[in-house]
Design an enzyme around this catalytic site. Structure first.
Site, short mmCIF file in Angstrom:
data_model
loop_
_atom_site.label_atom_id
_atom_site.label_comp_id
_atom_site.label_asym_id
_atom_site.label_seq_id
_atom_site.Cartn_x
_atom_site.Cartn_y
_atom_site.Cartn_z
N HIS A 242 -0.64 6.25 6.06
CA HIS A 242 -0.20 6.03 4.67
C HIS A 242 0.19 7.35 4.02
CE1 HIS A 242 -1.70 1.98 5.17
NE2 HIS A 242 -1.18 1.66 4.01
N SER B 272 0.80 -1.23 0.00
CA SER B 272 0.00 0.00 0.00
C SER B 272 0.83 1.27 0.00
CB SER B 272 -0.94 0.00 1.21
OG SER B 272 -0.22 -0.21 2.41
#
Length: 335
Positions: free
Chosen positions: A311, A86
């Site tokens: 993230h 990711s």
């Protein structure tokens, strides 16, 4: 050196291998806490460099991931394959494809690099991926199964970027419970440090070995390609804290810093062992941690318009793309 364009060596920082290995061993155990907003799913078998993988036709490769098929311009790297988890797919960075479970963004660094280079991109990065997702099917968070990422590689691949390792051995799952979750119960103690004692070193050594094996597997399947391993960014500030964004127990911050630094060192060791180039994203992102005034990584709250929790934001993806382009503009080391 391994043969062909895929055999590359990088030395981003010349620190002693022993000290890097020690920091790496401490690192990935906690880094997974910070590094994956999604726990990896699927088999956890050891990847091997010698496992054969069928070479796809162009149409098959296109079906496996995001692919820019507008026709590669006059490029030094006509065929570019992006592998990773990711931190490569960049969930919620605009515009994110939410249809196949991989949460792959058209604003991630592979897309930016391919556009600048005029490359035809096959992006098979996927949220939750481990090194085993490179050689075997991956089950995504929505229950779908994605093909092995290595299936996108073939003899005609010119460039491969790899961003992997933070999800291996279930470390994200263990560390979210052991660090962020435990901090809610023991904000003044060291629950994450205590829980990781005796396990971090073995896990991180194994992860470094897995990434090395994966990189050798890339070289075997794409022998003409230039291969670059992309590391993970700095998440924990060198000083201070921001519990609203990064909810760690105060006593665990030194350990988390060591872990974050160590994951970068573990991957650099893997790149050196496999003789590929390395983008030191940790060094690149200094001053842009989660607590910084201009962070490159999101904090604990999902932002569907900007980034998944823990993230990268678009700014982080753009910085990695710029560094990759700078690296690729230089001659191949020891070619």
């Amino acid at each position: 050196m391994r043969g062909g364009g895929g055999a590359r060596r990088t030395v981003a920082r010349m620190t002693s291998r022993r000290s890097r290995a020690l920091r790496a061993a401490v690192s990935t155990a906690s880094a997974a806490l910070l590094l994956g907003g999604l726990a990896a799913c699927g088999d956890d078998a050891e990847p091997t460099a010698s496992t054969p993988s069928p070479s796809p036709t162009p149409s098959a490769a296109e079906e496996r991931g995001g692919s820019s098929r507008e026709g590669a311009r006059d490029s030094d790297y006509p065929s570019y394959v992006a592998l990773g988890d990711s931190y490569t797919s960049a969930p919620f960075v605009p515009e994110t494809d939410r249809g196949d479970g991989c949460l792959r963004s058209s604003g991630n660094y592979p897309s930016l690099v391919a556009e600048e280079l005029g490359s035809e991109l096959v992006d098979v990065s996927c949220a939750g991926a481990q090194t085993v997702s490179l050689v075997g099917a991956q089950q995504t968070f929505d229950g779908e199964s994605r093909p092995a990422q290595f299936d996108a590689l073939d003899d005609d691949t010119d460039l491969v970027t790899v961003g992997i390792g933070g999800n291996d051995l279930g470390l994200f799952s263990k560390l979210t419970a052991g660090c962020v979750g435990a901090a809610e119960q023991e904000a003044g103690g060291t629950p994450c440090t205590d829980a990781a004692t005796g396990t971090a070193t073995a896990d991180l050594d194994q992860i470094s070995e897995r990434v090395t094996s994966a990189l050798i597997g890339v070289q075997d399947r794409a022998p003409q390609a230039r291969v670059v391993l992309v590391g993970y960014p700095q998440l924990v500030p060198a000083e201070g804290s921001c519990p609203d964004l990064l909810p760690l127990a105060e006593g665990d911050l030194p350990f988390a810093r060591t872990v974050n630094r160590g994951l970068a060192d573990a991957l650099e060791n893997a790149a050196e062992a496999a003789e590929v180039e390395y983008v030191d994203t940790f060094a690149l992102s200094r001053g842009h941690d989660i607590c910084a005034d201009e962070p490159w990584v999101n904090g604990q709250v999902n932002d569907p318009e900007r980034a998944l929790a823990f993230h990268p934001f678009a700014a982080g993806q753009e910085a990695v793309a710029d560094e990759l382009l700078r690296l690729l503009a230089q001659p191949v080391p020891n070619a």
